[in-house]
Design a protein around this motif. Structure first.
Motif, PDB file in Angstrom:
ATOM      1  N   ARG A 117       1.212  -1.580  -0.411  1.00  0.00           N
ATOM      2  CA  ARG A 117      -0.212  -0.732  -0.102  1.00  0.00           C
ATOM      3  C   ARG A 117       1.093   0.929   0.166  1.00  0.00           C
ATOM      4  O   ARG A 117       2.227   1.237   0.810  1.00  0.00           O
ATOM      5  CB  ARG A 117      -1.024  -0.172   1.086  1.00  0.00           C
ATOM      6  CG  ARG A 117      -2.411  -0.692   1.244  1.00  0.00           C
ATOM      7  CD  ARG A 117      -2.941  -0.747   2.266  1.00  0.00           C
ATOM      8  NE  ARG A 117      -1.755  -1.356   3.995  1.00  0.00           N
ATOM      9  CZ  ARG A 117      -1.334   0.166   4.698  1.00  0.00           C
ATOM     10  NH1 ARG A 117      -1.961   1.372   4.538  1.00  0.00           N
ATOM     11  NH2 ARG A 117      -0.720  -0.270   5.472  1.00  0.00           N
ATOM     12  N   LEU A 131      -6.775  14.280   2.742  1.00  0.00           N
ATOM     13  CA  LEU A 131      -7.040  14.213   1.551  1.00  0.00           C
ATOM     14  C   LEU A 131      -6.643  16.013   0.938  1.00  0.00           C
ATOM     15  O   LEU A 131      -5.759  16.679   0.438  1.00  0.00           O
ATOM     16  CB  LEU A 131      -7.726  13.888   0.784  1.00  0.00           C
ATOM     17  CG  LEU A 131      -7.164  14.209  -0.306  1.00  0.00           C
ATOM     18  CD1 LEU A 131      -5.644  12.866  -0.488  1.00  0.00           C
ATOM     19  CD2 LEU A 131      -8.513  12.601  -1.948  1.00  0.00           C
ATOM     20  N   ARG A 135      -3.164  18.072   0.667  1.00  0.00           N
ATOM     21  CA  ARG A 135      -2.753  18.301  -1.410  1.00  0.00           C
ATOM     22  C   ARG A 135      -1.540  19.337  -0.898  1.00  0.00           C
ATOM     23  O   ARG A 135      -1.058  19.619  -2.171  1.00  0.00           O
ATOM     24  CB  ARG A 135      -4.191  18.403  -2.112  1.00  0.00           C
ATOM     25  CG  ARG A 135      -5.223  17.370  -1.910  1.00  0.00           C
ATOM     26  CD  ARG A 135      -5.555  17.981  -3.538  1.00  0.00           C
ATOM     27  NE  ARG A 135      -6.662  16.832  -4.484  1.00  0.00           N
ATOM     28  CZ  ARG A 135      -7.780  16.338  -3.411  1.00  0.00           C
ATOM     29  NH1 ARG A 135      -8.899  16.929  -2.664  1.00  0.00           N
ATOM     30  NH2 ARG A 135      -8.811  15.219  -3.834  1.00  0.00           N
ATOM     31  N   ASN A 150      -0.243   9.299  -9.107  1.00  0.00           N
ATOM     32  CA  ASN A 150      -0.742   8.852  -7.694  1.00  0.00           C
ATOM     33  C   ASN A 150      -1.676  10.760  -7.339  1.00  0.00           C
ATOM     34  O   ASN A 150      -2.461  10.915  -7.010  1.00  0.00           O
ATOM     35  CB  ASN A 150      -1.018   7.949  -7.059  1.00  0.00           C
ATOM     36  CG  ASN A 150      -1.048   6.127  -7.710  1.00  0.00           C
ATOM     37  OD1 ASN A 150      -1.578   6.015  -8.728  1.00  0.00           O
ATOM     38  ND2 ASN A 150      -0.951   5.666  -6.695  1.00  0.00           N
ATOM     39  N   GLU A 154      -4.801  13.103  -8.025  1.00  0.00           N
ATOM     40  CA  GLU A 154      -5.326  14.002  -6.522  1.00  0.00           C
ATOM     41  C   GLU A 154      -5.435  14.869  -6.807  1.00  0.00           C
ATOM     42  O   GLU A 154      -5.495  15.889  -5.740  1.00  0.00           O
ATOM     43  CB  GLU A 154      -4.884  13.283  -5.557  1.00  0.00           C
ATOM     44  CG  GLU A 154      -5.895  11.315  -5.744  1.00  0.00           C
ATOM     45  CD  GLU A 154      -7.228  11.536  -5.413  1.00  0.00           C
ATOM     46  OE1 GLU A 154      -8.136  12.878  -5.022  1.00  0.00           O
ATOM     47  OE2 GLU A 154      -7.723  10.182  -5.847  1.00  0.00           O
ATOM     48  N   TYR A 181       5.423  10.449   0.027  1.00  0.00           N
ATOM     49  CA  TYR A 181       4.790   9.596  -0.326  1.00  0.00           C
ATOM     50  C   TYR A 181       5.448   8.173  -0.406  1.00  0.00           C
ATOM     51  O   TYR A 181       6.239   8.515  -1.648  1.00  0.00           O
ATOM     52  CB  TYR A 181       3.889  10.084  -1.692  1.00  0.00           C
ATOM     53  CG  TYR A 181       2.492   8.837  -2.539  1.00  0.00           C
ATOM     54  CD1 TYR A 181       1.864   8.631  -1.727  1.00  0.00           C
ATOM     55  CD2 TYR A 181       3.034   9.239  -3.495  1.00  0.00           C
ATOM     56  CE1 TYR A 181       0.819   7.471  -2.181  1.00  0.00           C
ATOM     57  CE2 TYR A 181       1.618   7.891  -3.678  1.00  0.00           C
ATOM     58  CZ  TYR A 181       1.008   7.685  -3.234  1.00  0.00           C
ATOM     59  OH  TYR A 181       0.003   6.195  -3.944  1.00  0.00           O
ATOM     60  N   LEU A 205      -2.521   8.159   5.300  1.00  0.00           N
ATOM     61  CA  LEU A 205      -4.166   7.976   4.043  1.00  0.00           C
ATOM     62  C   LEU A 205      -3.042   7.376   3.097  1.00  0.00           C
ATOM     63  O   LEU A 205      -2.096   7.129   2.912  1.00  0.00           O
ATOM     64  CB  LEU A 205      -3.885   9.550   3.729  1.00  0.00           C
ATOM     65  CG  LEU A 205      -4.912   9.211   1.892  1.00  0.00           C
ATOM     66  CD1 LEU A 205      -6.349   9.217   3.106  1.00  0.00           C
ATOM     67  CD2 LEU A 205      -5.427  10.580   1.412  1.00  0.00           C
ATOM     68  N   LEU A 207      -3.199   6.140  -0.101  1.00  0.00           N
ATOM     69  CA  LEU A 207      -3.651   6.033  -1.619  1.00  0.00           C
ATOM     70  C   LEU A 207      -3.028   5.341  -2.419  1.00  0.00           C
ATOM     71  O   LEU A 207      -1.852   5.490  -2.876  1.00  0.00           O
ATOM     72  CB  LEU A 207      -3.264   7.602  -1.441  1.00  0.00           C
ATOM     73  CG  LEU A 207      -3.293   8.202  -2.939  1.00  0.00           C
ATOM     74  CD1 LEU A 207      -4.594   8.242  -3.547  1.00  0.00           C
ATOM     75  CD2 LEU A 207      -3.362  10.012  -2.922  1.00  0.00           C
ATOM     76  N   GLY A 208      -4.023   4.418  -2.456  1.00  0.00           N
ATOM     77  CA  GLY A 208      -3.146   3.387  -3.989  1.00  0.00           C
ATOM     78  C   GLY A 208      -2.702   1.710  -3.311  1.00  0.00           C
ATOM     79  O   GLY A 208      -1.883   2.083  -2.528  1.00  0.00           O
TER      80      GLY A 208
END
Length: 254
Positions: A117, A131, A135, A150, A154, A181, A205, A207-208
């Protein structure tokens, strides 16, 4: 220009082109270049530790090479360069490479390693960010990694690349980045390996995700690819693969 084209151009006008010698069916297989492995410093799969290179994929390659009677050697590069070398060659293997749609037809996928993940990590905070807040941050990502898409998808505003996880953690702790990330298992292993207590960070979080592989150049001869895949299957059958997994991923489920 290829060597055969140069030879053809060197033949004087009016003279027949040189005739290609007949080959025994096994000649090409015998001349197939052996697979050469490259990697980046990406714990827990592969990295150069003080006592020597190690990691789940690194050690797995050593076992496979021993099974095949091949030299057991991996050359380490910054990750983006390792990916480029593999793609531009015809006999290079690499690990751990994320299998993503844009890469599907650019590499041969030899051996699955695990699914990871991708998470957003900051220095420790009292509450998790959502999120829309993430950002706005300066987010670091591994150079050469497709997961940058990804973030772009976003609408993250500021994305900064680092050569490896050690570099990304240094920038995060030093304040050059607000977040990193990365694959969850990899960024956590990097914290441990490079002397950062996990309590200093907060995971906000996921994310993908993607499946990581031992992959190879697209032009690698099929028979060479099959040799390595067969070696892996034999190691899986005798329990060697599972023992390696337990060593490096004691808390992971497979």
């Amino acid at each position: 220009m290829l060597r055969r084209d140069l030879l053809l151009l060197s033949v004087p006008a009016g003279m027949p082109a040189p005739v290609k010698a007949q080959q025994h069916p096994n000649d090409a297989a015998e001349r197939t270049p052996p697979l050469e492995w490259v990697a980046g410093d990406l714990p827990p799969f592969a990295w150069r530790a003080p006592g020597g290179a190690r990691g789940y994929a690194h050690d797995l390659m050593l076992l496979m090479a021993r099974q095949l009677g091949r030299p057991a050697q991996v050359t380490y590069y910054p990750w983006a360069r390792a990916v480029q070398l593999t793609e531009r060659s015809d006999h290079v293997g690499i690990f751990p490479l994320a299998r993503t749609p844009d890469r599907e037809k650019r590499f041969q996928w030899l051996v699955p390693l695990m699914t990871t993940r991708y998470v957003l990590v900051t220095t420790a905070t009292e509450r998790r960010l959502v999120l829309s807040q993430l950002r706005l941050l300066r987010v670091g990502v591994l150079r050469g990694s497709p997961i940058v898409r990804n973030l772009q998808g976003e609408h993250f505003q500021t994305i900064i690349e680092g050569k490896d996880y050690k570099d990304l953690l240094r920038m995060l702790v030093g304040g050059t980045l607000d977040a990193v990330y990365a694959g969850a298992s990899m960024i956590e292993a990097a914290m441990d390996e490079y002397g950062y207590a996990r309590q200093r960070f907060t995971t906000h979080l996921a994310l993908g995700e993607a499946k990581l592989y031992m992959a190879a150049s697209l032009a690698l001869a099929p028979e060479e690819a099959r040799r390595w895949q067969k070696a892996y299957q034999q190691l899986e059958e005798d329990g060697s693969v599972e023992r390696l997994r337990r060593r490096y991923f004691a808390a992971e489920k497979h």
